[in-house]
Write a protein that holds these residues in place. Structure first.
Motif, PDB file in Angstrom:
ATOM      1  N   LEU A   1     -88.422   6.210  57.054  1.00  0.00           N
ATOM      2  CA  LEU A   1     -87.967   7.632  57.079  1.00  0.00           C
ATOM      3  C   LEU A   1     -86.337   7.548  57.439  1.00  0.00           C
ATOM      4  O   LEU A   1     -85.606   8.373  56.865  1.00  0.00           O
ATOM      5  N   GLN A   2     -86.069   6.632  58.381  1.00  0.00           N
ATOM      6  CA  GLN A   2     -84.629   6.564  58.711  1.00  0.00           C
ATOM      7  C   GLN A   2     -83.850   5.696  57.653  1.00  0.00           C
ATOM      8  O   GLN A   2     -82.792   6.110  57.177  1.00  0.00           O
ATOM      9  N   ILE A   3     -84.321   4.639  57.199  1.00  0.00           N
ATOM     10  CA  ILE A   3     -83.559   3.911  56.145  1.00  0.00           C
ATOM     11  C   ILE A   3     -83.280   4.685  55.007  1.00  0.00           C
ATOM     12  O   ILE A   3     -82.120   4.609  54.505  1.00  0.00           O
ATOM     13  N   LEU A   4     -84.325   5.350  54.167  1.00  0.00           N
ATOM     14  CA  LEU A   4     -83.848   6.062  53.380  1.00  0.00           C
ATOM     15  C   LEU A   4     -83.088   7.174  53.433  1.00  0.00           C
ATOM     16  O   LEU A   4     -81.980   7.608  52.371  1.00  0.00           O
ATOM     17  N   CYS A   5     -82.787   7.635  54.737  1.00  0.00           N
ATOM     18  CA  CYS A   5     -81.862   8.680  54.776  1.00  0.00           C
ATOM     19  C   CYS A   5     -80.466   8.099  54.692  1.00  0.00           C
ATOM     20  O   CYS A   5     -79.506   8.861  54.410  1.00  0.00           O
ATOM     21  N   ALA A   6     -80.341   6.794  55.306  1.00  0.00           N
ATOM     22  CA  ALA A   6     -79.069   6.251  55.393  1.00  0.00           C
ATOM     23  C   ALA A   6     -78.376   6.028  53.863  1.00  0.00           C
ATOM     24  O   ALA A   6     -77.277   5.505  53.896  1.00  0.00           O
ATOM     25  N   VAL A   7     -79.324   5.802  53.007  1.00  0.00           N
ATOM     26  CA  VAL A   7     -78.487   5.577  51.577  1.00  0.00           C
ATOM     27  C   VAL A   7     -77.631   6.635  51.235  1.00  0.00           C
ATOM     28  O   VAL A   7     -76.553   6.522  50.172  1.00  0.00           O
ATOM     29  N   LEU A   8     -77.653   7.902  51.694  1.00  0.00           N
ATOM     30  CA  LEU A   8     -76.601   8.915  51.561  1.00  0.00           C
ATOM     31  C   LEU A   8     -75.393   8.725  52.047  1.00  0.00           C
ATOM     32  O   LEU A   8     -74.320   9.462  51.827  1.00  0.00           O
ATOM     33  N   LEU A   9     -75.138   7.711  53.136  1.00  0.00           N
ATOM     34  CA  LEU A   9     -73.720   7.130  53.450  1.00  0.00           C
ATOM     35  C   LEU A   9     -73.096   6.706  52.454  1.00  0.00           C
ATOM     36  O   LEU A   9     -71.755   6.324  53.187  1.00  0.00           O
ATOM     37  N   THR A  10     -73.385   6.227  51.496  1.00  0.00           N
ATOM     38  CA  THR A  10     -72.426   5.258  50.686  1.00  0.00           C
ATOM     39  C   THR A  10     -72.765   5.932  49.143  1.00  0.00           C
ATOM     40  O   THR A  10     -73.799   6.043  48.771  1.00  0.00           O
ATOM     41  N   PRO A  11     -71.736   5.739  48.303  1.00  0.00           N
ATOM     42  CA  PRO A  11     -72.049   5.781  46.858  1.00  0.00           C
ATOM     43  C   PRO A  11     -72.304   4.602  46.106  1.00  0.00           C
ATOM     44  O   PRO A  11     -72.760   4.835  45.003  1.00  0.00           O
ATOM     45  N   GLU A  12     -72.474   3.441  46.768  1.00  0.00           N
ATOM     46  CA  GLU A  12     -72.838   2.270  46.300  1.00  0.00           C
ATOM     47  C   GLU A  12     -74.442   1.760  46.258  1.00  0.00           C
ATOM     48  O   GLU A  12     -75.041   2.766  47.056  1.00  0.00           O
ATOM     49  N   ALA A  13     -75.018   1.082  45.476  1.00  0.00           N
ATOM     50  CA  ALA A  13     -76.209   0.946  45.259  1.00  0.00           C
ATOM     51  C   ALA A  13     -76.945   0.419  46.571  1.00  0.00           C
ATOM     52  O   ALA A  13     -76.284  -0.759  46.936  1.00  0.00           O
ATOM     53  N   VAL A  14     -78.096   0.937  47.148  1.00  0.00           N
ATOM     54  CA  VAL A  14     -78.850  -0.025  48.342  1.00  0.00           C
ATOM     55  C   VAL A  14     -80.101  -0.176  47.936  1.00  0.00           C
ATOM     56  O   VAL A  14     -80.866   0.502  47.155  1.00  0.00           O
ATOM     57  N   THR A  15     -80.476  -1.522  48.035  1.00  0.00           N
ATOM     58  CA  THR A  15     -82.112  -1.905  47.484  1.00  0.00           C
ATOM     59  C   THR A  15     -82.668  -2.134  48.973  1.00  0.00           C
ATOM     60  O   THR A  15     -82.267  -2.799  49.630  1.00  0.00           O
ATOM     61  N   ILE A  16     -84.251  -1.667  48.769  1.00  0.00           N
ATOM     62  CA  ILE A  16     -84.894  -1.436  49.907  1.00  0.00           C
ATOM     63  C   ILE A  16     -86.183  -2.076  49.465  1.00  0.00           C
ATOM     64  O   ILE A  16     -86.681  -1.624  48.628  1.00  0.00           O
TER      65      ILE A  16
END
Length: 436
Positions: free
Chosen positions: A26-41
């Motif tokens: 729940l924390q990590i998924l919200c953090a993807v909003l902090l960047t326009p670049e791709a985040v892989t989880i």
């Protein structure tokens, strides 16, 4: 609503692997909003609460692509801020407690963040004051519509600040932390939560370009940066699920191996179960629980007084496992006092265990004394309703140990936190059936 039909009284055997950690996701998924670049989880659990948050992110314009089992890429390069003012957002946001953590990232990157009053477990009040007081100290203007129960924060530019949190809230710390990484200057958060999942968030943000020091302590120092980049992240196994399987093995006198548990991140969990007399054996990164054919005996304190198990912020014992500890104690030799300090409604499920034959004295909303049966009297099967995630799994463990056939209703609560739990339990010999 769905129902589990459980035929109890059977010993289980085999190995079970814990899912990815719900509270970290729940924390990590919200953090993807902090960047326009791709985040892989990787290692994202397929559970209702996490899937709801991923759907909310998609509605917000985040590109979500599945690349494998439990693995996804997220890219927030075209965020639709108008969605935040829509009626659909008010519905989506209310359905999930963890949705509150989108506010910090949105505020930091776009200057505004909104959220309806979130829902979640019926386990008592969980205040949002820590979240918003921290964001206000960073320079945000706060507003609240009492009629719509809708919160909002706005700021042209956040500025670093010193803050001493009133409570070591995990989600509050995460929200403030995610806002502070893009704030101007230095932010100091004292009495910060320091759970392993919060540490994981800090490590992920640092890989994205953030400057966070003090990770793992209750004093975090954040030097703000202008922007963050993409990264790849693998989530820890779910410590609450690990504790649930330890309790299940003991209650059903089963020999179980719990694989890949990340021992260094379990804190007091193994030792707390050992205080109940349960053998928790470390085998590499696995936990081995032998079949407790002769039962298990609760330790007393060294002065001979009754054992007291209570919850506390990390590195104390997690409140999410007190329900499991309580149900496991019903068949131990000896007595224990369970003290649930953090939520005033979390022990109210014990009436269902009492109906099954457990000897429990509910002292007040926060304390219950359990007098163990030592397996001389088995729990009775019954029909019951799951009130929340953790109590629901505790009742499921009780039903698996009881003689006869039990039914648990409202199993959507269990599905919110446990991935395909009936399939995984059947794989180790449980007699459980899902009835829609």
């Amino acid at each position: 609503m769905g129902t589990f039909k459980i035929e109890g009284g059977h010993a289980l055997k085999g190995s079970i692997q814990p899912q990815g950690a719900k509270n970290e996701a729940l924390q990590i998924l919200c953090a993807v909003l902090l960047t326009p670049e791709a985040v892989t989880i990787h290692n994202i659990p397929n559970i209702i609460d996490v899937n709801k948050l991923m759907l909310l992110l998609e509605h917000l314009g985040v590109k979500v692509n599945k690349i494998g089992k439990g693995s996804y890429t997220f890219q927030a390069d075209e965020v639709n801020l108008k969605y935040l003012e829509s009626d659909q957002f008010k519905v989506d946001g209310r359905g999930l407690r963890g949705s509150i953590m989108i506010v910090g990232p949105l505020l930091a990157r776009f200057g505004k963040g909104f959220i309806p009053k979130p829902g979640g477990d019926k386990i008592g009040r969980r205040r949002l004051d820590t979240h918003f007081e921290g964001l206000i100290k960073l320079g945000a203007k706060f507003r609240y519509s009492k009629e719509e129960q809708f919160y909002g924060v706005e700021a042209e530019k956040l500025k670093g600040a010193y803050m001493l949190l009133e409570e070591a809230s995990v989600t509050g710390t995460a929200n403030i932390l995610m806002a502070a990484v893009l704030a101007e200057g230095k932010t100091t958060i004292y009495n910060a939560a320091c759970e392993p999942y919060l540490q994981q968030l800090c490590k992920m943000l640092n890989r994205m370009g953030a400057k966070i020091s003090g990770v793992g302590s209750n004093l975090l120092v954040i030097e703000g940066v202008d922007s963050l980049g993409g990264t790849e992240h693998t989530m820890l196994p779910d410590m609450i699920e690990i504790g649930s399987w330890i309790g299940l093995a003991a209650m059903t006198k089963s020999e179980l191996t719990i694989t890949n548990v990340s021992w260094n991140d379990l804190g007091l969990i193994p030792e707390t179960f050992r205080k109940l007399g349960i053998t928790v054996e470390k085998r590499g990164e696995d936990i081995f629980i032998p079949a407790h054919k002769d039962g298990y005996e609760i330790q007393n304190f060294i002065d001979g007084s009754i054992l007291n198990i209570s919850d506390a912020p990390w590195p104390g014992f997690t409140p999410d496992l007190l329900s499991i500890i309580l149900v496991v104690a019903t068949q131990a030799r000896g007595s224990v006092l369970i003290h649930q300090k953090m939520f005033e409604s979390r022990l109210f499920f014990v009436d269902k265990l009492i109906d099954m034959g457990a000897k429990i004295i509910l002292c007040d909303p926060h304390r219950a004394t359990v007098i163990g049966h030592d397996f001389k009297s088995t729990l009775k099967s019954t029909t019951m309703t799951s009130p929340d995630i953790r109590a629901g799994v505790s009742l499921l463990i009780a039903a698996l140990s009881a003689k006869g056939t039990s039914h648990i209703q409202n199993i959507e609560q269990i599905d919110r936190g446990y991935e395909h739990i009936d399939d995984r339990l059947r794989a180790i010999g449980a007699k459980i059936e899902r009835i829609d």
